[in-house]
Design an enzyme around this catalytic site. Structure first.
Site, PDB file in Angstrom:
ATOM      1  N   GLY A 107      37.041   0.351 -38.160  1.00  0.00           N
ATOM      2  CA  GLY A 107      36.976   1.493 -39.231  1.00  0.00           C
ATOM      3  C   GLY A 107      36.544   0.396 -40.590  1.00  0.00           C
ATOM      4  O   GLY A 107      35.941  -0.027 -40.431  1.00  0.00           O
ATOM      5  N   TYR A 119      31.371  -4.599 -32.549  1.00  0.00           N
ATOM      6  CA  TYR A 119      32.409  -3.525 -33.068  1.00  0.00           C
ATOM      7  C   TYR A 119      32.845  -2.851 -31.846  1.00  0.00           C
ATOM      8  O   TYR A 119      32.382  -2.699 -31.014  1.00  0.00           O
ATOM      9  CB  TYR A 119      31.775  -2.488 -34.018  1.00  0.00           C
ATOM     10  CG  TYR A 119      32.777  -1.278 -34.724  1.00  0.00           C
ATOM     11  CD1 TYR A 119      33.697  -2.025 -35.321  1.00  0.00           C
ATOM     12  CD2 TYR A 119      32.426  -0.557 -33.652  1.00  0.00           C
ATOM     13  CE1 TYR A 119      35.129  -0.815 -35.316  1.00  0.00           C
ATOM     14  CE2 TYR A 119      34.264   0.987 -33.985  1.00  0.00           C
ATOM     15  CZ  TYR A 119      34.402   0.501 -35.085  1.00  0.00           C
ATOM     16  OH  TYR A 119      35.450   1.046 -35.301  1.00  0.00           O
TER      17      TYR A 119
END
Length: 513
Positions: A61, A54
Protein backbone atom coordinates in the site's frame (compact mmCIF):
# COMPACT_ATOMS: atom_id res chain seq x y z
CA UNK A 1 -20.03 -36.62 0.00
CA UNK A 2 -20.03 -34.39 -3.05
CA UNK A 3 -16.51 -33.34 -4.11
CA UNK A 4 -15.62 -30.09 -5.87
CA UNK A 5 -12.38 -30.17 -7.87
CA UNK A 6 -10.62 -26.81 -8.20
CA UNK A 7 -8.67 -26.27 -11.40
CA UNK A 8 -6.96 -23.29 -13.02
CA UNK A 9 -9.94 -21.88 -14.92
CA UNK A 10 -12.25 -20.70 -12.15
CA UNK A 11 -15.32 -22.33 -10.70
CA UNK A 12 -19.11 -22.28 -10.91
CA UNK A 13 -21.85 -20.79 -8.78
CA UNK A 14 -23.13 -24.29 -8.09
CA UNK A 15 -19.75 -25.31 -6.70
CA UNK A 16 -19.59 -22.24 -4.47
CA UNK A 17 -22.98 -23.07 -2.97
CA UNK A 18 -22.06 -26.74 -2.60
CA UNK A 19 -19.01 -25.81 -0.53
CA UNK A 20 -20.54 -22.89 1.37
CA UNK A 21 -23.89 -24.44 2.24
CA UNK A 22 -23.48 -28.14 1.52
CA UNK A 23 -20.05 -28.72 3.08
CA UNK A 24 -18.81 -30.31 -0.15
CA UNK A 25 -15.27 -31.67 -0.06
CA UNK A 26 -12.64 -29.66 -1.96
CA UNK A 27 -9.77 -31.11 -4.00
CA UNK A 28 -7.06 -29.45 -6.08
CA UNK A 29 -6.61 -30.82 -9.58
CA UNK A 30 -3.22 -31.96 -10.82
CA UNK A 31 -3.33 -29.12 -13.34
CA UNK A 32 -3.77 -26.59 -10.53
CA UNK A 33 -0.90 -28.05 -8.50
CA UNK A 34 1.38 -27.85 -11.55
CA UNK A 35 0.35 -24.25 -12.24
CA UNK A 36 0.98 -23.33 -8.61
CA UNK A 37 4.46 -24.83 -8.73
CA UNK A 38 5.38 -23.03 -11.98
CA UNK A 39 4.22 -19.66 -10.69
CA UNK A 40 6.08 -20.17 -7.42
CA UNK A 41 9.33 -20.75 -9.30
CA UNK A 42 8.88 -17.33 -10.93
CA UNK A 43 8.30 -15.65 -7.56
CA UNK A 44 11.29 -17.37 -6.00
CA UNK A 45 13.49 -16.20 -8.89
CA UNK A 46 12.32 -12.61 -8.46
CA UNK A 47 12.84 -12.80 -4.71
CA UNK A 48 16.49 -13.71 -5.30
CA UNK A 49 17.11 -10.59 -7.40
CA UNK A 50 18.26 -7.27 -5.90
CA UNK A 51 15.59 -5.24 -7.70
CA UNK A 52 12.46 -4.52 -5.59
CA UNK A 53 9.22 -6.19 -6.73
CA UNK A 54 5.91 -5.10 -5.18
CA UNK A 55 4.45 -7.71 -2.85
CA UNK A 56 7.58 -9.85 -3.08
CA UNK A 57 10.34 -7.64 -1.69
CA UNK A 58 8.58 -4.38 -0.78
CA UNK A 59 6.10 -3.13 1.76
CA UNK A 60 2.41 -2.77 0.92
CA UNK A 61 0.00 0.00 0.00
CA UNK A 62 1.33 3.40 1.02
CA UNK A 63 4.46 1.63 2.37
CA UNK A 64 5.35 0.03 -0.97
CA UNK A 65 8.42 2.27 -1.45
CA UNK A 66 10.45 0.38 1.17
CA UNK A 67 12.64 -2.46 -0.07
CA UNK A 68 12.54 -5.39 2.36
CA UNK A 69 15.71 -7.42 2.94
CA UNK A 70 15.48 -11.24 2.57
CA UNK A 71 15.76 -11.96 6.29
CA UNK A 72 12.65 -9.85 7.02
CA UNK A 73 10.38 -11.12 4.27
CA UNK A 74 8.75 -13.98 6.16
CA UNK A 75 8.02 -11.55 8.97
CA UNK A 76 6.61 -9.10 6.41
CA UNK A 77 4.11 -11.69 5.19
CA UNK A 78 3.08 -12.67 8.72
CA UNK A 79 2.75 -9.04 9.69
CA UNK A 80 0.46 -8.10 6.84
CA UNK A 81 -1.94 -10.87 7.85
CA UNK A 82 -1.84 -9.99 11.54
CA UNK A 83 -2.20 -6.24 11.03
CA UNK A 84 -4.94 -6.56 8.43
CA UNK A 85 -6.99 -8.95 10.58
CA UNK A 86 -8.57 -5.87 12.15
CA UNK A 87 -12.28 -6.59 11.76
CA UNK A 88 -14.87 -5.58 14.33
CA UNK A 89 -18.51 -6.19 15.03
CA UNK A 90 -20.71 -9.29 14.89
CA UNK A 91 -19.48 -12.55 13.39
CA UNK A 92 -20.20 -13.13 9.72
CA UNK A 93 -22.27 -16.21 8.89
CA UNK A 94 -20.48 -19.55 8.46
CA UNK A 95 -21.67 -19.97 4.86
CA UNK A 96 -20.24 -16.57 3.91
CA UNK A 97 -16.84 -17.42 5.38
CA UNK A 98 -16.76 -20.79 3.62
CA UNK A 99 -17.64 -19.12 0.31
CA UNK A 100 -14.93 -16.52 0.92
CA UNK A 101 -12.29 -19.17 1.64
CA UNK A 102 -13.27 -21.33 -1.32
CA UNK A 103 -13.24 -18.42 -3.75
CA UNK A 104 -9.82 -17.32 -2.52
CA UNK A 105 -8.62 -20.87 -3.11
CA UNK A 106 -10.08 -20.66 -6.61
CA UNK A 107 -7.90 -17.65 -7.42
CA UNK A 108 -4.82 -19.14 -5.75
CA UNK A 109 -5.28 -22.32 -7.83
CA UNK A 110 -5.23 -20.29 -11.05
CA UNK A 111 -1.44 -20.13 -10.91
CA UNK A 112 -1.43 -16.33 -11.12
CA UNK A 113 -0.70 -15.59 -7.45
CA UNK A 114 2.67 -17.24 -6.82
CA UNK A 115 1.48 -19.13 -3.74
CA UNK A 116 3.13 -22.49 -3.07
CA UNK A 117 1.07 -25.66 -3.66
CA UNK A 118 1.39 -26.55 0.02
CA UNK A 119 -0.40 -23.35 1.06
CA UNK A 120 -3.26 -24.02 -1.37
CA UNK A 121 -3.54 -27.56 -0.04
CA UNK A 122 -3.77 -26.25 3.52
CA UNK A 123 -6.62 -23.97 2.44
CA UNK A 124 -8.47 -26.99 1.07
CA UNK A 125 -7.69 -29.03 4.19
CA UNK A 126 -9.14 -26.36 6.48
CA UNK A 127 -12.36 -26.27 4.47
CA UNK A 128 -12.60 -30.06 4.49
CA UNK A 129 -12.03 -30.18 8.24
CA UNK A 130 -15.04 -27.92 8.80
CA UNK A 131 -12.90 -25.22 10.43
CA UNK A 132 -14.37 -21.76 9.90
CA UNK A 133 -12.32 -18.69 10.88
CA UNK A 134 -14.10 -15.98 12.86
CA UNK A 135 -14.70 -13.07 10.46
CA UNK A 136 -16.28 -9.82 11.58
CA UNK A 137 -18.90 -7.59 9.95
CA UNK A 138 -16.72 -4.50 9.51
CA UNK A 139 -13.29 -4.14 7.95
CA UNK A 140 -13.71 -4.29 4.17
CA UNK A 141 -14.02 -1.29 1.86
CA UNK A 142 -14.20 -3.54 -1.19
CA UNK A 143 -10.74 -2.43 -2.32
CA UNK A 144 -8.09 -3.83 -2.30
CA UNK A 145 -10.69 -6.51 -2.15
CA UNK A 146 -12.11 -7.79 1.13
CA UNK A 147 -8.92 -7.22 3.09
CA UNK A 148 -9.90 -7.65 6.73
CA UNK A 149 -12.26 -10.61 6.19
CA UNK A 150 -9.68 -12.47 4.11
CA UNK A 151 -6.96 -11.62 6.63
CA UNK A 152 -8.92 -13.29 9.44
CA UNK A 153 -9.07 -16.41 7.24
CA UNK A 154 -5.34 -16.26 6.47
CA UNK A 155 -4.63 -15.81 10.19
CA UNK A 156 -6.35 -19.13 10.90
CA UNK A 157 -4.15 -20.83 8.27
CA UNK A 158 -1.17 -19.62 10.31
CA UNK A 159 -2.69 -21.22 13.40
CA UNK A 160 -3.56 -17.87 14.97
CA UNK A 161 -6.80 -16.13 15.89
CA UNK A 162 -10.11 -17.84 16.54
CA UNK A 163 -12.19 -20.22 14.46
CA UNK A 164 -15.34 -22.29 14.75
CA UNK A 165 -14.82 -26.02 14.80
CA UNK A 166 -17.03 -28.61 13.13
CA UNK A 167 -18.94 -28.84 16.42
CA UNK A 168 -19.90 -25.15 16.19
CA UNK A 169 -17.73 -24.11 19.14
CA UNK A 170 -15.29 -21.21 18.74
CA UNK A 171 -11.76 -21.98 19.92
CA UNK A 172 -8.19 -20.92 19.09
CA UNK A 173 -7.45 -21.79 15.47
CA UNK A 174 -4.17 -23.46 16.40
CA UNK A 175 -5.99 -26.00 18.57
CA UNK A 176 -8.46 -26.82 15.81
CA UNK A 177 -5.69 -27.26 13.21
CA UNK A 178 -3.77 -29.56 15.53
CA UNK A 179 -6.83 -31.72 16.20
CA UNK A 180 -7.43 -32.02 12.45
CA UNK A 181 -3.78 -32.92 11.81
CA UNK A 182 -3.17 -29.77 9.78
CA UNK A 183 0.22 -28.07 9.99
CA UNK A 184 -0.01 -24.23 10.17
CA UNK A 185 1.50 -22.49 7.16
CA UNK A 186 4.77 -20.56 7.35
CA UNK A 187 4.23 -17.79 4.82
CA UNK A 188 6.93 -16.85 2.33
CA UNK A 189 7.35 -14.02 -0.19
CA UNK A 190 4.09 -12.70 -1.63
CA UNK A 191 1.91 -15.33 0.05
CA UNK A 192 0.43 -13.16 2.79
CA UNK A 193 -0.60 -10.53 0.26
CA UNK A 194 -2.01 -13.16 -2.13
CA UNK A 195 -4.26 -14.61 0.58
CA UNK A 196 -6.07 -11.36 1.32
CA UNK A 197 -6.28 -9.38 -1.92
CA UNK A 198 -9.59 -10.25 -3.63
CA UNK A 199 -13.32 -9.72 -4.04
CA UNK A 200 -14.13 -13.16 -2.64
CA UNK A 201 -16.46 -12.15 0.18
CA UNK A 202 -18.68 -9.89 -1.88
CA UNK A 203 -18.70 -12.41 -4.74
CA UNK A 204 -19.69 -15.28 -2.45
CA UNK A 205 -22.55 -13.26 -1.02
CA UNK A 206 -23.66 -12.28 -4.53
CA UNK A 207 -23.80 -15.91 -5.63
CA UNK A 208 -25.83 -16.98 -2.59
CA UNK A 209 -28.17 -13.98 -2.94
CA UNK A 210 -28.83 -14.91 -6.56
CA UNK A 211 -29.72 -18.46 -5.54
CA UNK A 212 -32.10 -17.21 -2.85
CA UNK A 213 -33.66 -14.53 -5.04
CA UNK A 214 -34.29 -17.06 -7.79
CA UNK A 215 -36.63 -18.95 -5.45
CA UNK A 216 -38.15 -15.75 -4.09
CA UNK A 217 -39.06 -14.36 -7.50
CA UNK A 218 -40.89 -17.59 -8.32
CA UNK A 219 -42.58 -17.42 -4.92
CA UNK A 220 -43.62 -13.83 -5.59
CA UNK A 221 -45.20 -14.83 -8.92
CA UNK A 222 -47.21 -17.44 -7.02
CA UNK A 223 -48.37 -15.06 -4.29
CA UNK A 224 -49.26 -12.42 -6.89
CA UNK A 225 -51.42 -15.01 -8.66
CA UNK A 226 -53.07 -15.98 -5.37
CA UNK A 227 -53.86 -12.33 -4.66
CA UNK A 228 -55.27 -11.85 -8.15
CA UNK A 229 -57.59 -14.77 -7.50
CA UNK A 230 -58.59 -13.52 -4.07
CA UNK A 231 -59.47 -10.10 -5.53
CA UNK A 232 -61.54 -11.70 -8.34
CA UNK A 233 -59.17 -10.16 -10.84
CA UNK A 234 -58.69 -11.00 -14.50
CA UNK A 235 -56.04 -13.32 -15.83
CA UNK A 236 -56.39 -11.86 -19.33
CA UNK A 237 -53.47 -9.50 -18.68
CA UNK A 238 -51.25 -12.57 -18.53
CA UNK A 239 -51.85 -13.62 -22.13
CA UNK A 240 -48.51 -14.37 -23.83
CA UNK A 241 -49.43 -12.20 -26.83
CA UNK A 242 -49.44 -9.13 -24.59
CA UNK A 243 -45.98 -9.85 -23.25
CA UNK A 244 -44.57 -10.78 -26.65
CA UNK A 245 -44.99 -7.20 -27.83
CA UNK A 246 -42.80 -5.97 -24.96
CA UNK A 247 -40.21 -8.73 -25.13
CA UNK A 248 -38.37 -8.47 -21.81
CA UNK A 249 -37.51 -12.09 -20.95
CA UNK A 250 -38.20 -11.76 -17.24
CA UNK A 251 -41.61 -10.22 -17.78
CA UNK A 252 -42.66 -13.06 -20.03
CA UNK A 253 -41.42 -15.63 -17.52
CA UNK A 254 -43.31 -14.06 -14.61
CA UNK A 255 -46.52 -13.76 -16.63
CA UNK A 256 -46.23 -17.41 -17.67
CA UNK A 257 -45.72 -18.44 -14.04
CA UNK A 258 -48.80 -16.56 -12.91
CA UNK A 259 -50.88 -17.96 -15.76
CA UNK A 260 -49.79 -21.50 -14.88
CA UNK A 261 -50.83 -21.02 -11.25
CA UNK A 262 -54.23 -19.61 -12.27
CA UNK A 263 -55.07 -22.30 -14.81
CA UNK A 264 -58.52 -23.71 -14.03
CA UNK A 265 -59.43 -21.03 -11.47
CA UNK A 266 -63.07 -20.46 -10.63
CA UNK A 267 -62.24 -17.13 -8.99
CA UNK A 268 -61.13 -15.25 -12.09
CA UNK A 269 -63.53 -14.14 -14.79
CA UNK A 270 -65.92 -12.24 -12.46
CA UNK A 271 -64.56 -8.90 -13.55
CA UNK A 272 -67.77 -7.26 -14.71
CA UNK A 273 -70.10 -8.74 -12.13
CA UNK A 274 -72.04 -6.35 -9.92
CA UNK A 275 -70.22 -7.60 -6.82
CA UNK A 276 -66.84 -6.65 -8.29
CA UNK A 277 -67.31 -4.00 -10.99
CA UNK A 278 -64.16 -2.47 -12.48
CA UNK A 279 -62.55 -1.83 -15.82
CA UNK A 280 -59.00 -2.84 -14.86
CA UNK A 281 -57.17 -4.30 -11.91
CA UNK A 282 -54.94 -1.99 -9.89
CA UNK A 283 -51.31 -1.64 -10.95
CA UNK A 284 -50.03 -3.82 -8.10
CA UNK A 285 -52.02 -6.72 -9.59
CA UNK A 286 -52.02 -5.91 -13.30
CA UNK A 287 -48.33 -4.92 -13.48
CA UNK A 288 -47.00 -7.75 -11.31
CA UNK A 289 -45.21 -9.46 -14.25
CA UNK A 290 -43.62 -6.20 -15.36
CA UNK A 291 -42.14 -5.46 -11.92
CA UNK A 292 -41.11 -9.01 -11.07
CA UNK A 293 -39.86 -9.47 -14.62
CA UNK A 294 -37.59 -6.43 -14.40
CA UNK A 295 -36.11 -7.95 -11.26
CA UNK A 296 -35.57 -11.24 -13.06
CA UNK A 297 -33.69 -9.44 -15.82
CA UNK A 298 -31.61 -7.65 -13.20
CA UNK A 299 -30.72 -11.05 -11.74
CA UNK A 300 -29.68 -12.26 -15.19
CA UNK A 301 -27.30 -9.32 -15.53
CA UNK A 302 -25.92 -9.90 -12.03
CA UNK A 303 -25.41 -13.59 -12.81
CA UNK A 304 -23.42 -12.64 -15.92
CA UNK A 305 -21.15 -10.40 -13.83
CA UNK A 306 -20.77 -13.17 -11.25
CA UNK A 307 -19.83 -15.71 -13.93
CA UNK A 308 -17.08 -13.41 -15.20
CA UNK A 309 -15.75 -12.88 -11.69
CA UNK A 310 -15.84 -16.63 -11.04
CA UNK A 311 -13.53 -17.07 -14.03
CA UNK A 312 -11.18 -14.32 -12.85
CA UNK A 313 -7.89 -14.44 -10.96
CA UNK A 314 -8.04 -11.42 -8.65
CA UNK A 315 -4.73 -10.50 -7.03
CA UNK A 316 -2.07 -7.80 -7.06
CA UNK A 317 0.54 -8.28 -8.29
CA UNK A 318 -0.18 -11.22 -10.59
CA UNK A 319 2.09 -13.75 -12.25
CA UNK A 320 1.51 -13.73 -16.02
CA UNK A 321 2.07 -16.75 -18.28
CA UNK A 322 5.19 -15.17 -19.82
CA UNK A 323 6.82 -14.92 -16.39
CA UNK A 324 6.21 -11.23 -15.71
CA UNK A 325 4.89 -10.17 -12.30
CA UNK A 326 2.78 -7.06 -12.78
CA UNK A 327 0.85 -4.71 -10.54
CA UNK A 328 -2.77 -4.05 -11.51
CA UNK A 329 -6.13 -2.83 -10.24
CA UNK A 330 -8.21 -5.96 -10.79
CA UNK A 331 -8.98 -6.20 -7.07
CA UNK A 332 -11.34 -3.22 -7.28
CA UNK A 333 -14.84 -4.41 -6.41
CA UNK A 334 -16.86 -2.03 -8.61
CA UNK A 335 -18.29 -4.65 -11.02
CA UNK A 336 -19.60 -6.77 -8.16
CA UNK A 337 -20.64 -3.83 -5.99
CA UNK A 338 -22.84 -2.32 -8.69
CA UNK A 339 -24.91 -5.45 -9.24
CA UNK A 340 -25.22 -6.08 -5.50
CA UNK A 341 -26.77 -2.64 -5.19
CA UNK A 342 -28.92 -3.15 -8.29
CA UNK A 343 -30.33 -6.36 -6.78
CA UNK A 344 -31.19 -4.55 -3.54
CA UNK A 345 -33.14 -1.96 -5.55
CA UNK A 346 -35.05 -4.63 -7.47
CA UNK A 347 -35.77 -6.59 -4.28
CA UNK A 348 -37.10 -3.46 -2.57
CA UNK A 349 -39.50 -2.82 -5.44
CA UNK A 350 -40.73 -6.41 -5.42
CA UNK A 351 -41.35 -6.15 -1.69
CA UNK A 352 -43.14 -2.84 -2.19
CA UNK A 353 -45.57 -4.16 -4.80
CA UNK A 354 -46.28 -7.27 -2.70
CA UNK A 355 -47.15 -5.08 0.28
CA UNK A 356 -49.54 -3.00 -1.85
CA UNK A 357 -51.36 -6.15 -2.92
CA UNK A 358 -51.61 -7.29 0.71
CA UNK A 359 -53.03 -3.94 1.77
CA UNK A 360 -55.65 -4.18 -0.97
CA UNK A 361 -56.75 -7.59 0.34
CA UNK A 362 -57.32 -6.09 3.79
CA UNK A 363 -59.23 -2.94 2.76
CA UNK A 364 -62.97 -3.60 2.50
CA UNK A 365 -63.30 -0.64 0.11
CA UNK A 366 -60.92 -2.21 -2.41
CA UNK A 367 -61.12 -5.96 -1.78
CA UNK A 368 -64.41 -6.55 -3.66
CA UNK A 369 -66.42 -8.17 -0.94
CA UNK A 370 -63.85 -9.50 1.50
CA UNK A 371 -64.30 -8.71 5.23
CA UNK A 372 -62.26 -5.85 6.72
CA UNK A 373 -58.71 -7.02 7.45
CA UNK A 374 -59.91 -10.54 6.63
CA UNK A 375 -61.17 -10.65 10.21
CA UNK A 376 -63.58 -13.31 11.50
CA UNK A 377 -65.75 -10.77 13.32
CA UNK A 378 -64.45 -7.32 12.36
CA UNK A 379 -64.40 -5.00 15.33
CA UNK A 380 -64.16 -7.80 17.82
CA UNK A 381 -61.33 -9.25 15.74
CA UNK A 382 -58.52 -7.20 14.15
CA UNK A 383 -57.64 -9.91 11.65
CA UNK A 384 -54.44 -9.23 9.74
CA UNK A 385 -54.29 -5.50 10.44
CA UNK A 386 -50.95 -5.64 12.24
CA UNK A 387 -49.50 -8.28 9.94
CA UNK A 388 -49.63 -5.56 7.30
CA UNK A 389 -47.89 -3.17 9.72
CA UNK A 390 -45.07 -5.69 10.01
CA UNK A 391 -44.93 -6.02 6.25
CA UNK A 392 -44.88 -2.24 5.84
CA UNK A 393 -42.02 -1.94 8.34
CA UNK A 394 -40.05 -4.52 6.37
CA UNK A 395 -40.73 -2.68 3.11
CA UNK A 396 -39.62 0.59 4.64
CA UNK A 397 -36.33 -0.96 5.68
CA UNK A 398 -35.98 -2.49 2.20
CA UNK A 399 -36.13 1.01 0.75
CA UNK A 400 -33.36 2.18 3.07
CA UNK A 401 -31.29 -0.88 2.14
CA UNK A 402 -31.76 0.00 -1.54
CA UNK A 403 -29.64 3.16 -1.12
CA UNK A 404 -26.48 2.19 -3.05
CA UNK A 405 -23.32 1.50 -1.09
CA UNK A 406 -21.27 1.67 -4.29
CA UNK A 407 -22.14 5.35 -4.78
CA UNK A 408 -19.95 6.03 -1.76
CA UNK A 409 -16.18 5.97 -1.49
CA UNK A 410 -13.91 6.81 1.43
CA UNK A 411 -10.13 7.24 1.07
CA UNK A 412 -7.76 4.96 2.96
CA UNK A 413 -4.09 3.97 3.28
CA UNK A 414 -2.75 7.54 3.33
CA UNK A 415 -4.60 8.31 0.07
CA UNK A 416 -2.93 5.45 -1.82
CA UNK A 417 -6.27 3.67 -1.90
CA UNK A 418 -8.22 6.84 -2.64
CA UNK A 419 -11.25 5.29 -4.37
CA UNK A 420 -12.97 2.17 -3.04
CA UNK A 421 -16.02 0.16 -4.06
CA UNK A 422 -17.82 -0.50 -0.74
CA UNK A 423 -18.84 -3.82 -2.33
CA UNK A 424 -18.67 -5.74 0.97
CA UNK A 425 -21.17 -3.27 2.46
CA UNK A 426 -23.41 -3.68 -0.59
CA UNK A 427 -23.32 -7.44 -0.08
CA UNK A 428 -24.05 -7.27 3.63
CA UNK A 429 -27.14 -5.09 3.16
CA UNK A 430 -28.36 -7.28 0.29
CA UNK A 431 -28.36 -10.28 2.64
CA UNK A 432 -30.66 -8.36 4.99
CA UNK A 433 -32.83 -7.32 2.05
CA UNK A 434 -33.21 -10.94 0.92
CA UNK A 435 -34.29 -11.96 4.42
CA UNK A 436 -36.81 -9.12 4.54
CA UNK A 437 -38.17 -9.95 1.10
CA UNK A 438 -38.79 -13.53 2.22
CA UNK A 439 -40.89 -12.27 5.13
CA UNK A 440 -42.80 -9.82 2.94
CA UNK A 441 -43.74 -12.55 0.46
CA UNK A 442 -44.70 -14.82 3.36
CA UNK A 443 -47.16 -12.22 4.66
CA UNK A 444 -48.74 -11.83 1.22
CA UNK A 445 -49.04 -15.61 1.05
CA UNK A 446 -50.68 -15.66 4.47
CA UNK A 447 -53.20 -12.97 3.52
CA UNK A 448 -53.95 -14.29 0.04
CA UNK A 449 -54.56 -17.88 1.14
CA UNK A 450 -56.91 -16.71 3.90
CA UNK A 451 -58.75 -14.43 1.45
CA UNK A 452 -59.23 -17.25 -1.07
CA UNK A 453 -60.72 -19.45 1.64
CA UNK A 454 -63.15 -16.64 2.47
CA UNK A 455 -64.52 -16.66 -1.10
CA UNK A 456 -67.22 -19.17 -0.24
CA UNK A 457 -68.86 -20.86 -3.19
CA UNK A 458 -65.95 -20.22 -5.57
CA UNK A 459 -63.20 -22.70 -6.33
CA UNK A 460 -59.57 -21.70 -6.61
CA UNK A 461 -57.21 -23.07 -9.26
CA UNK A 462 -55.77 -26.54 -8.61
CA UNK A 463 -52.29 -25.08 -8.10
CA UNK A 464 -53.65 -22.53 -5.63
CA UNK A 465 -55.44 -25.25 -3.69
CA UNK A 466 -52.22 -27.26 -3.57
CA UNK A 467 -50.38 -24.24 -2.15
CA UNK A 468 -53.07 -23.71 0.48
CA UNK A 469 -53.15 -27.36 1.52
CA UNK A 470 -49.38 -27.52 1.82
CA UNK A 471 -49.28 -24.27 3.79
CA UNK A 472 -51.91 -25.51 6.23
CA UNK A 473 -49.99 -28.77 6.67
CA UNK A 474 -46.88 -26.70 7.42
CA UNK A 475 -48.61 -24.86 10.26
CA UNK A 476 -49.77 -21.79 8.36
CA UNK A 477 -53.30 -21.59 9.74
CA UNK A 478 -56.38 -20.42 7.86
CA UNK A 479 -59.29 -18.09 8.68
CA UNK A 480 -60.78 -17.89 12.16
CA UNK A 481 -60.99 -15.71 15.26
CA UNK A 482 -57.94 -13.71 16.35
CA UNK A 483 -55.05 -15.72 17.74
CA UNK A 484 -51.39 -15.26 18.53
CA UNK A 485 -50.29 -14.32 15.01
CA UNK A 486 -46.47 -14.39 15.19
CA UNK A 487 -46.22 -18.23 15.06
CA UNK A 488 -48.43 -18.31 11.96
CA UNK A 489 -46.24 -15.71 10.24
CA UNK A 490 -43.09 -17.58 11.26
CA UNK A 491 -44.54 -20.77 9.73
CA UNK A 492 -45.34 -18.86 6.52
CA UNK A 493 -41.80 -17.48 6.45
CA UNK A 494 -40.36 -20.99 6.76
CA UNK A 495 -42.76 -22.28 4.11
CA UNK A 496 -41.48 -19.70 1.62
CA UNK A 497 -37.81 -19.73 2.71
CA UNK A 498 -37.38 -23.48 2.28
CA UNK A 499 -38.94 -23.53 -1.18
CA UNK A 500 -41.95 -25.55 0.03
CA UNK A 501 -44.37 -23.08 -1.57
CA UNK A 502 -42.76 -23.45 -4.99
CA UNK A 503 -42.56 -27.22 -4.62
CA UNK A 504 -46.27 -27.49 -3.74
CA UNK A 505 -47.32 -25.45 -6.75
CA UNK A 506 -44.93 -27.16 -9.17
CA UNK A 507 -46.50 -30.46 -8.14
CA UNK A 508 -49.50 -29.26 -10.16
CA UNK A 509 -48.07 -26.89 -12.76
CA UNK A 510 -44.78 -28.60 -13.50
CA UNK A 511 -41.54 -26.59 -13.36
CA UNK A 512 -41.91 -22.81 -13.11
CA UNK A 513 -39.32 -20.27 -14.23
Amino acid sequence: MHTVVVGTSGTTAEDVIAVARGNARVELSGEALDALARAREIVDALAAKPEPVYGVSTGFGALASRHISPELRAQLQRNIVRSHAAGMGPRVEREVVRALMFLRLKTVASGHTGVRPSVAQTMADVLNAGITPVVHEYGSLGCSGDLAPLSHCALALMGEGDAEGPDGIVRPAGELLAEAGIEPVELREKEGLALLNGTDGMLGMLIMALADLGKLYTSADITAALTLEALLGTEKVLQPELHAIRPHPGQGASAANMAAVLKGSGLTGHFQEESAPRVQDAYSVRCAPQVAGAGRDTMAHAALVASRELAAAVDNPVVLPDGRVESNGNFHGAPVAYVLDFLAIAAADLGSIAERRTDRLLDKNRSHGLPPFLADDAGVDSGLMIAQYTQAALVSEMKRLAVPASADSIPSSAMQEDHVSMGWSAARKLRTAVDNLTRIIAIELYAATRAIELRHGLTAAPASRAAIEAARAAGVQGPGPDRFLAPDLAAADEFVRTGALVAAVEGVTGPLA
